[in-house]
Design an enzyme around this catalytic site. Structure first.
Site, mmCIF file in Angstrom:
data_model
loop_
_atom_site.group_PDB
_atom_site.id
_atom_site.type_symbol
_atom_site.label_atom_id
_atom_site.label_comp_id
_atom_site.label_asym_id
_atom_site.label_seq_id
_atom_site.Cartn_x
_atom_site.Cartn_y
_atom_site.Cartn_z
ATOM 1 C CB ALA B 70 -0.921 -0.002 1.205
ATOM 2 C CG LEU B 73 -0.823 5.418 -6.494
ATOM 3 C CD1 LEU B 73 -2.286 5.705 -6.752
ATOM 4 C CD2 LEU B 73 -0.124 5.063 -7.795
ATOM 5 C CB CYS B 133 -6.631 5.616 -7.505
ATOM 6 S SG CYS B 133 -5.692 5.479 -8.993
ATOM 7 C CE LYS B 168 -1.544 -2.540 -13.309
ATOM 8 N NZ LYS B 168 -0.162 -2.197 -12.951
ATOM 9 C CB ILE B 194 -4.888 -8.640 -12.329
ATOM 10 C CG1 ILE B 194 -3.790 -9.453 -11.653
ATOM 11 C CG2 ILE B 194 -5.820 -9.520 -13.091
ATOM 12 C CD1 ILE B 194 -4.280 -10.442 -10.593
ATOM 13 N N GLY B 220 2.497 -11.008 -6.966
ATOM 14 C CA GLY B 220 3.459 -12.106 -6.903
ATOM 15 C C GLY B 220 2.849 -13.431 -7.348
ATOM 16 N N GLY B 268 6.426 -7.602 -12.566
ATOM 17 C CA GLY B 268 6.392 -6.682 -11.437
ATOM 18 C C GLY B 268 7.188 -7.181 -10.259
ATOM 19 C CB THR B 269 6.069 -9.089 -7.303
ATOM 20 O OG1 THR B 269 4.900 -8.266 -7.117
ATOM 21 C CG2 THR B 269 6.589 -9.517 -5.952
#
Ligand SMILES: Cc1cc2nc3c(=O)[nH]c(=O)nc-3n(C[C@H](O)[C@H](O)[C@H](O)COP(=O)(O)OP(=O)(O)OC[C@H]3O[C@@H](n4cnc5c(N)ncnc54)[C@H](O)[C@@H]3O)c2cc1C
Ligand SMILES: Cc1cc2nc3c(=O)[nH]c(=O)nc-3n(C[C@H](O)[C@H](O)[C@H](O)COP(=O)(O)OP(=O)(O)OC[C@H]3O[C@@H](n4cnc5c(N)ncnc54)[C@H](O)[C@@H]3O)c2cc1C
Ligand SMILES: Cc1cc2nc3c(=O)[nH]c(=O)nc-3n(C[C@H](O)[C@H](O)[C@H](O)COP(=O)(O)O)c2cc1C
Ligand SMILES: Cc1cc2nc3c(=O)[nH]c(=O)nc-3n(C[C@H](O)[C@H](O)[C@H](O)COP(=O)(O)O)c2cc1C
Ligand code: FES
Ligand code: FES
Lengths: 262, 306, 306, 262
Positions: B70, B73, B133, B168, B194, B220, B268-269
């Site tokens: 979290a 942003l 968001c 997205k 996602i 992940g 990503g992760t």
């Protein structure tokens, strides 16, 4: 990211371990206060790296980390035999600045903080003082190495078993009196509450150029994810901003540390 | 070497592998690791009109096979992004294909960021609209979980830019295909999915949430099966290209998304575990194609056999 | 030993640990492993009016930190369940606290199964209504993803039985709290969550789905953060007791669900890794309570500190 | 669930390994054709157990499994050193029925099928015949042990490198001629297509009491989850039902096997 073999991995004391990696590329660039970001082999259900301060390096390309077993990652790490190949990123982070010739370095440490500042002591042009605090004897590590590096080691334990009975920061006022003539440069590394108390004290007493190394949960280690931020005083509308400890730190000056609230 | 180029409508990429927004900073942070031109595209962390602090800490927690975040942003705001050394000017010099992820707290803010970027769009290849968001005006409901709001955001952004638009999508909905249809109708040129799945973790010793914000987004390998399912559903529902992500750790994972219908993927992760992960994904896709005797990566898009 | 009894409205259990439906068969399969009376309750695999074959194979696939399943509710049907040696007659003899999970392909089938069980309800402690199955009449939309259908199923079942009713919620929705409210309104005495999250996996070598049914339900530690979040949301939204599940592997995981608001928990996928997992969860909860100096497990329910 | 130490774990041949567990409780109850359900230590991101046929047991409580490395689980298993403690459930499943004194046992095997039927051969009152099929030499395992148990070993390889060039089932018609006077009892274990072909052949030729061991993806291993089912002919409306291979199998009679379709 560099691949390095574990040269040795043994108990140092109690729940503290010492692991040596063969990573000449990292050693060549390391400055005191920097860290490595380690992918622990065999830690399969958890995918993130673990940051560890570089405690020492030598000319043979051996990098030493002293770590305390506190959770799954460090537990698995403690079980890795010599010969295991690990991925390391590093050296990462902003280092401590070395004390000048005319400054007396005073390192205030707790937990693995003495390990994280040992290279600083070793490279310091002036032999200084280590104020080391712990709950009890079990958490006092590397005192012999600091002594061997010419540092005056003073202890504080909460149970009074060694040195002053109480908090390590309580050693500072008498020290300031004792060294009143000298220009002192403070360095701090340890648990967050200790660093907050230390920073407050340094801010009040005109030692705001003292440096503290803040330990926060990390993720990327290179400034990309904003996971590891800490409130830092800044000259903006709000008076503060979230700075990334992995890239803009972990070393900050005591003056920057936001000790009000959080 | 198989042909890895992919066509995403108006956008052609040399390979299908991007970085997932928020996990690769602004590219700058990884400049010493590899040449950013090797990536299909660099998708930067979300940009809004103003600089923003983001959420209180702790912001991340590790979970079994994944993590919660979290971050909230945190970012420099669009002006600094366009002109600060470590942002767009660096990316311009790097030669990377740049996709800018944008967000706002109101429909107007989305539009304004897009308009501002449109005005200096040189070297920007596309915008990715993050609709996950919370909408401050509408009392916090995420744009991405309300079909109407999702449509409006995209439509408003569409009005002010001719850049290719990627929307997205949030996985925190009953029927993600409906959202894909809505944003396609509103003029989105592609969808990416996602984003993270809302989750929570509690430190049982302190009894406090592990994330200061209480909930965080799960990402992940743990989420991969959910992501692959959603990519499949969306790719069956819309004709626009789909960019798949969620737990991609290696080339095989990326191939799975492409077989499910993705025309490109984002990593990503995995980058946190290994900064070179995106390059390894590219190599892994190529190795798969060679093993399977495919000349082009396009052959496997939507190639699952039922 | 701390006091582990929990009150679930009309139902009091000696400890808060149940087995999750579908992962412990009908209890019979584990009879040689331990005395079923040690469990808070045994929740049996879903029962419908008629015997059913279930789905084609493969029905399961392993994923990172979890698994997908699409068993398709294979089962003996309610008559055989009530009278076949390996089912209810065995459970009666075992002395276990029995909760019967029910399902149907239409609202009427749910009602009929419940009525049939009501007629021989001796030694049945509660019914758990699984609303995650597709409604054949309404074209396959799951009862558990449509507020109206969810309400109707529970209301109809409520009409025919005085047994405590647990409604098992699907996580595949935008706002699970709305579903909890709907089924509470319809007369459910408790809710249990989460059922599995819909996912998919593809074998990249054969290019075929790993699950013959195409999609399957994701369970196991991978989903835990999502489950904890939903349990928290639901426990804030309704006053009826919440039974938490999704990835519970040990006592600490169970405590996390209880701190989030669950009054009891169920152990599912963990049983496949270790048949003794439910007992270890009981012991683990007790160990936590003793470590924390709690006299009763009730002290930790909803005990998260914000 | 029983905790057992790995006594040895070594390469048998090519990608086949042999692991020995010390589990006297399981050995005491094992019958040929049963399996153990193994929780592979260190396999952390994947949580399910892996089923393996019990290849052999001895009076010292040692249980032998022969396994082929085909994926992550078997790969990690292959890396576990002696001394590693594993969780095993077992013995599980319905065993083969032993041949009667007047029956000639003919075992038809492929892949790890010879390992899975070795205990059957060892316990058989009559020395029989092993028909072993493989793609190539690399997959021919345990032939020496069967020979030592008095079995007549006949090979078929698809590349013709050993024995008959072709499928193992092609060895059956000549065998039936050769042994036409004798009462034969068939047993099969191997890849699913082979077992389907075998069952069809047995059904047609009046050997429907032959037994085949079906290998399906498993989850619980005890009949609770319905993951491992296979279509079995049954006297019901549909003519078939899904039977749980872990509990109602893995051994079924050839007559039961549903060879039409799936
Ligand atoms: C820049 C930096 C340098 C560091 N240097 C060192 C070092 O030299 N030596 C060292 O031992 N550690 C160091 N740490 C801390 C180290 O990264 C963590 O201890 C480690 O990541 C824990 O991993 P784990 O998987 O064992 O614990 P986890 O399973 O991730 O956590 C277990 C529990 O321990 C808590 N925890 C986390 N870190 C600490 C800590 N430091 N002390 C006590 N409890 C903690 C967690 O909140 C959690 O509740 C450093 C951290 C940073 C950011
Ligand atoms: C009753 C029973 C008895 C068994 N006995 C044995 C035995 O004695 N020796 C033995 O080696 N195996 C045996 N197996 C098969 C064994 O369980 C699997 O090989 C093992 O679970 C694979 O685990 P893994 O994690 O390595 O592979 P995974 O990562 O789970 O699978 C890797 C890939 O291999 C495929 N695969 C799975 N099983 C096999 C297989 N048997 N052969 C080829 N490919 C496969 C999978 O579909 C997948 O594509 C038995 C299975 C059953 C049901
Ligand atoms: C630390 C972190 C920060 C993220 N920040 C953003 C963001 O700013 N904008 C966005 O659209 N997605 C953001 N995401 C979501 C990722 O882009 C991606 O959709 C998601 O993590 C799933 O992919 P993964 O499993 O490969 O990480 C973030 C994810 C993580 C883990
Ligand atoms: C193999 C399998 C079969 C299941 N069958 C049922 C079922 O028949 N009825 C039901 O309500 N839930 C069923 N579930 C869902 C579980 O009861 C549980 O809600 C879910 O798996 C999450 O918990 P876990 O992660 O502890 O497994 C099944 C789950 C699995 C893994
Ligand atoms: S850990 Fe990612 S920004 Fe510091
Ligand atoms: S593996 Fe669970 S029923 Fe067979």
């Amino acid at each position: 990211m560099i691949t390095g073999e574990i040269v040795s991995n043994t108990i140092l004391k109690d729940s503290y371990y010492k692991v040596e990696f063969f990573v000449p590329e990292i050693c060549a660039e390391t400055q005191p206060g920097q860290f490595v970001h380690v992918k622990i082999a065999n830690l399969r259900d958890r995918i993130l790296r673990r940051p560890f301060s570089i405690s020492d390096i030598n000319e043979n390309g051996i990098l030493t980390v002293i770590y305390k077993v506190v959770g799954e990652g460090t537990e698995v790490l403690a079980g890795l035999p010599a010969g295991t190949v690990c991925d390391l990123m590093g050296p990462l982070g902003k280092p401590f600045s070395l004390p000048r010739e005319n400054e007396l370095p005073v390192i205030v440490a707790g937990g693995y903080g003495s390990a994280a500042t040992y290279l600083l002591a070793k490279r310091s042009p002036v032999k200084g003082i280590l104020l080391l605090g712990a709950r009890s004897e079990a958490d006092l590590i590397l005192t012999d190495k600091f002594a061997a590096a010419g540092f005056d080691v003073r202890l504080a334990t909460q149970d009074g078993s060694h040195g002053h009975k109480g908090l390590v920061t309580e050693l500072i006022p008498p020290l300031l009196k004792e060294k009143s003539g000298q220009k002192i440069r403070f360095y701090g590394c340890g648990p967050t509450p200790m660093l907050m108390a230390l920073s407050k004290m340094l801010q009040k007493n005109g030692f705001g150029d003292g440096e503290v190394s803040l330990d926060h949960l990390m993720c990327c280690g290179v400034g990309a994810c904003f996971a590891c931020v800490v409130k830092i005083k800044t000259d903006n509308e709000d008076g503060w901003r979230y700075a990334r400890t992995c890239k803009e730190g972990p070393v900050f000056t005591a003056d920057e540390v936001y000790t009000d609230g959080e | 070497m198989a042909d890895l180029t992919v066509d995403l409508g108006k956008l052609t990429l040399k390979n299908p592998v991007m970085t997932a927004s928020g996990t690769f900073g602004y590219g700058f942070e990884y400049k010493d690791y590899f040449d950013l031109r090797r990536l299909g595209a660099v998708v930067v962390k979300g940009i809004a009109m103003k600089p923003s602090h983001g959420n209180p800490t702790p912001r991340v927690a590790e979970t079994h096979g994944g993590m919660l975040n979290a971050i909230g942003l945190q970012g420099p705001g669009v002006e600094k992004f366009l002109h600060g050394d470590e942002y767009m000017p660096f990316l311009r010099k790097s030669g990377a294909v740049v996709i800018v992820n944008i967000w706002g707290k109101s429909i107007e803010e989305y539009r304004d960021v897009a308009a501002r970027l449109e005005a200096e769009k040189e070297d920007i290849s596309a915008l990715e609209i993050n609709i996950s968001c919370p909408n401050i005006k509408e009392g916090g409901v995420a744009f991405g979980t309300d079909l109407n709001l999702a449509h409006q955001v995209v439509a408003k952004v569409r009005e002010v830019t001719s850049l290719p638009l990627i929307t997205k999508l949030s996985p925190n909905v009953t029927k993600i295909a409906d959202f894909a249809r809505a944003v396609a109708d509103a003029g989105s040129d592609m969808v990416s999915l996602i984003n993270t799945i809302t989750g929570m973790a509690i430190n049982i010793n302190t009894r406090r949430p592990k994330i200061a914000n209480l909930t965080g987004g799960l990402s992940g390998p743990a989420v991969k099966p959910v992501a692959v399912r959603m990519v499949y559903e969306v790719s069956k529902a819309v004709k626009i290209p789909v960019i798949g992500m969620g737990g991609i750790m290696d080339g095989d994972d990326a191939v799975e998304f492409m077989l499910a219908g993705a025309s490109a993927v984002a990593v990503g992760t995995a980058i946190f575990a290994d900064p070179y992960a995106p390059l390894k994904v590219i190599d892994g896709i190529n190795a798969y194609l060679e093993r399977q005797g495919c000349k082009s990566v396009k052959e496997i898009i939507g190639g699952m056999i039922r």
